[in-house]
Design an enzyme around this catalytic site. Sequence first.
Site, PDB file in Angstrom:
ATOM      1  N   HIS A 193     115.864  97.511  74.339  1.00  0.00           N
ATOM      2  CA  HIS A 193     115.447  98.482  73.357  1.00  0.00           C
ATOM      3  C   HIS A 193     115.762  99.979  73.716  1.00  0.00           C
ATOM      4  O   HIS A 193     116.062 100.787  72.887  1.00  0.00           O
ATOM      5  CB  HIS A 193     113.751  98.658  72.994  1.00  0.00           C
ATOM      6  CG  HIS A 193     113.278  97.381  72.149  1.00  0.00           C
ATOM      7  ND1 HIS A 193     113.089  96.256  72.449  1.00  0.00           N
ATOM      8  CD2 HIS A 193     113.384  97.249  70.683  1.00  0.00           C
ATOM      9  CE1 HIS A 193     112.816  95.450  71.483  1.00  0.00           C
ATOM     10  NE2 HIS A 193     112.899  95.932  70.221  1.00  0.00           N
ATOM     11  N   GLU A 434     113.357  85.386  64.083  1.00  0.00           N
ATOM     12  CA  GLU A 434     113.728  85.857  65.554  1.00  0.00           C
ATOM     13  C   GLU A 434     113.555  84.759  66.542  1.00  0.00           C
ATOM     14  O   GLU A 434     113.896  85.006  67.537  1.00  0.00           O
ATOM     15  CB  GLU A 434     113.381  87.276  65.582  1.00  0.00           C
ATOM     16  CG  GLU A 434     112.043  87.470  65.691  1.00  0.00           C
ATOM     17  CD  GLU A 434     111.666  89.006  65.968  1.00  0.00           C
ATOM     18  OE1 GLU A 434     112.680  89.525  66.422  1.00  0.00           O
ATOM     19  OE2 GLU A 434     110.408  89.342  65.891  1.00  0.00           O
ATOM     20  N   ASP A 458     116.562  89.125  68.989  1.00  0.00           N
ATOM     21  CA  ASP A 458     115.354  88.403  69.688  1.00  0.00           C
ATOM     22  C   ASP A 458     116.269  86.791  69.337  1.00  0.00           C
ATOM     23  O   ASP A 458     115.923  85.942  70.169  1.00  0.00           O
ATOM     24  CB  ASP A 458     114.242  88.571  69.153  1.00  0.00           C
ATOM     25  CG  ASP A 458     113.776  89.709  70.082  1.00  0.00           C
ATOM     26  OD1 ASP A 458     113.637  89.619  71.104  1.00  0.00           O
ATOM     27  OD2 ASP A 458     112.973  90.241  69.433  1.00  0.00           O
ATOM     28  N   CYS A 505     118.416  92.501  60.449  1.00  0.00           N
ATOM     29  CA  CYS A 505     117.974  93.989  60.815  1.00  0.00           C
ATOM     30  C   CYS A 505     118.257  94.164  62.203  1.00  0.00           C
ATOM     31  O   CYS A 505     117.966  94.978  62.806  1.00  0.00           O
ATOM     32  CB  CYS A 505     116.634  94.345  60.414  1.00  0.00           C
ATOM     33  SG  CYS A 505     115.448  93.173  61.315  1.00  0.00           S
TER      34      CYS A 505
HETATM   35  C1  PEP Z   1     115.625  91.730  66.591  1.00  0.00           C
HETATM   36  O1  PEP Z   1     115.120  91.179  67.349  1.00  0.00           O
HETATM   37  O2  PEP Z   1     116.638  91.776  66.089  1.00  0.00           O
HETATM   38  C2  PEP Z   1     114.768  93.157  65.847  1.00  0.00           C
HETATM   39  C3  PEP Z   1     115.461  93.616  64.911  1.00  0.00           C
HETATM   40  O3  PEP Z   1     113.714  93.358  66.372  1.00  0.00           O
HETATM   41  P1  PEP Z   1     113.753  94.263  67.643  1.00  0.00           P
HETATM   42  O4  PEP Z   1     115.213  94.629  68.346  1.00  0.00           O
HETATM   43  O5  PEP Z   1     112.877  95.530  67.762  1.00  0.00           O
HETATM   44  O6  PEP Z   1     113.235  93.402  68.808  1.00  0.00           O
HETATM   45 MG    MG Z   2     112.803  91.548  67.738  1.00  0.00          MG
END
Ligand code: PEP
Ligand code: MG
Length: 574
Positions: A193, A434, A458, A505
Amino acid sequence: MSFTLHGLAVSHGIAIGHAHLVSHALLEVEHYVLPGRYVDEEIVRFDEAVAEVQGELDALMAGADAHAPSELTAFIDLHQMLLADPMLIEATRDQIRERRCNAEWALVQQMEHIVEQFEQIEDAYLRERKADIVQVVERVLKVLMGHPGHPPKHGRGESLIVVAHDLSPADTIQFKQLKIGGFVTDLGGATSHTAIVARSLAIPAVVGLHHARELIREDDLLIVDGTRGVLIVDPDARVLEEYRLRRSALELERAKLKRLKKARAATLDGAEVELAANIELPGDVAQAKAVEAAGVGLYRTEFLFLNRDGMPGEEEQYEAYRSVAEAMNGRPVVIRTLDIGADKNLRGVERLEANPALGQRAIRYCLAEPQVFLAQLRAILRASHHGRVRILVPMLAHAHEIEQTLALVGQAKEQLRARGHPFDEGIEVGGMIEIPAAALALGVFLKRLDFLSIGTNDLIQYTLAIDRTDEAVAHLYDPLHPAVLRLIAQTIEAGRRAGLPVAVCGEMAGDPQLTRLLLGMGLRQFSMHPAQILEVKQEVLRSDLARLRRKVARLLATDDPGRLRQGLERLKAI
Ligand code: PEP
Ligand code: MG
């Protein structure tokens, strides 16, 4: 002496600037260079702040009655001594004078220096005293921040490159206020992140450099090449010039892309594609609107919960969500429920799990803390009265998690009805795909939910058993692994058959190298950082869907990574 370090390229672009070595505390302190005429005044400001804290400590001592525990008076004594110590006070004055920097920054620099020396001490009692230094400095900082100095009007910290051993997502989100030119860290993975926030800020970043924090000195001149994953320390004039040219070329490219802002996102054969924005904070909406995003496809609400003591209540959350819903002016806003855990932790509730990414994260946490979850659901529901809001639930894997979530949404609605708060009765609830188990057993998701959104970050982590924050296994984190591609393609196809919208996403959606592949799998909804939307749109505008579909279907049948990559290259020619 000039030298080069190699790491993971996590946020594109080139930054040239001076090193600013940080620990976590430093990030909250602004840095600026003072015009010469303000230097003496700054030293007076510092001295006054120190005197004010001395006064506070004197008052504390005077207030401690005869029965006060001896630890308390000893502690005040120690803090008074530290506050008079030339190592801290005189040296800070020298820093202000020599570097012409603001007092807050000079003080924290000096604190860092002392704390580092304390860490070398063998005696555990003395080593622990560094906490007292930090506390004293925090007291002085508090006073200084209440009496701000003379920051220059332009260019505050613009050319600072943050150099850290590690940065948490909570640290990085603060860069939004601090105007950092770029950053480099010793640890970290490409889809951690921390890296994601860097991309959302569009600031060049390289992580996984191993020894940068040790080898670089404060103020060293640095070039961060966030596209190639290279950090050049103390470059010679020729290299510097070369990178300045490259940076100008990149800026020119970006400026050209702006022309695509108003263009309809559709392929050459006319298929409409939705390009939405991922946001972390309500303030990011401006960036999403600036590139004409089709909506917000992922609002990571957990960032509202970081960097603070205690959680935001329903009202505060409602205000935040409502502001996003209103600002998007009728365009859809997908609000993801709290995805806390793994690399994003609430202050004060860090748990000691052996594998936090496999622990009580996201919906697992929310179902274990139903009052926290209900407050968030009520806030989102209330915001749905002010725009087109949808709810997205992260980390679902089990049918019973879906059932429990839907029951809690129902309960939150009941509570609002009883209170007389309006909300969208037909609000759509979607689930993130995910976890591989979810992608492999989609039936219940398709039956019970209104839409799906594939979190590739994920999905890759859990399919390939790679910790996305660990640079030691970053080379194994492969979005093009056949297993990953098949899970994504299957999910898109299953959604199409069931008539359920499916979006991506995760970071794959924002990678222009993968746009054609995803289009060929049938994807029509992409959500990514606003900074990436125009580049992806350019790819969409150049794609011929009918031809892509056939080629991609063949590509997905192969298990051979070499052929897969060749095939992907060939897609670029279509
Ligand atoms: C993902 O896991 O691809 C996602 C969009 O969520 P995050 O990156 O916040 O875990
Ligand atoms: Mg995620």
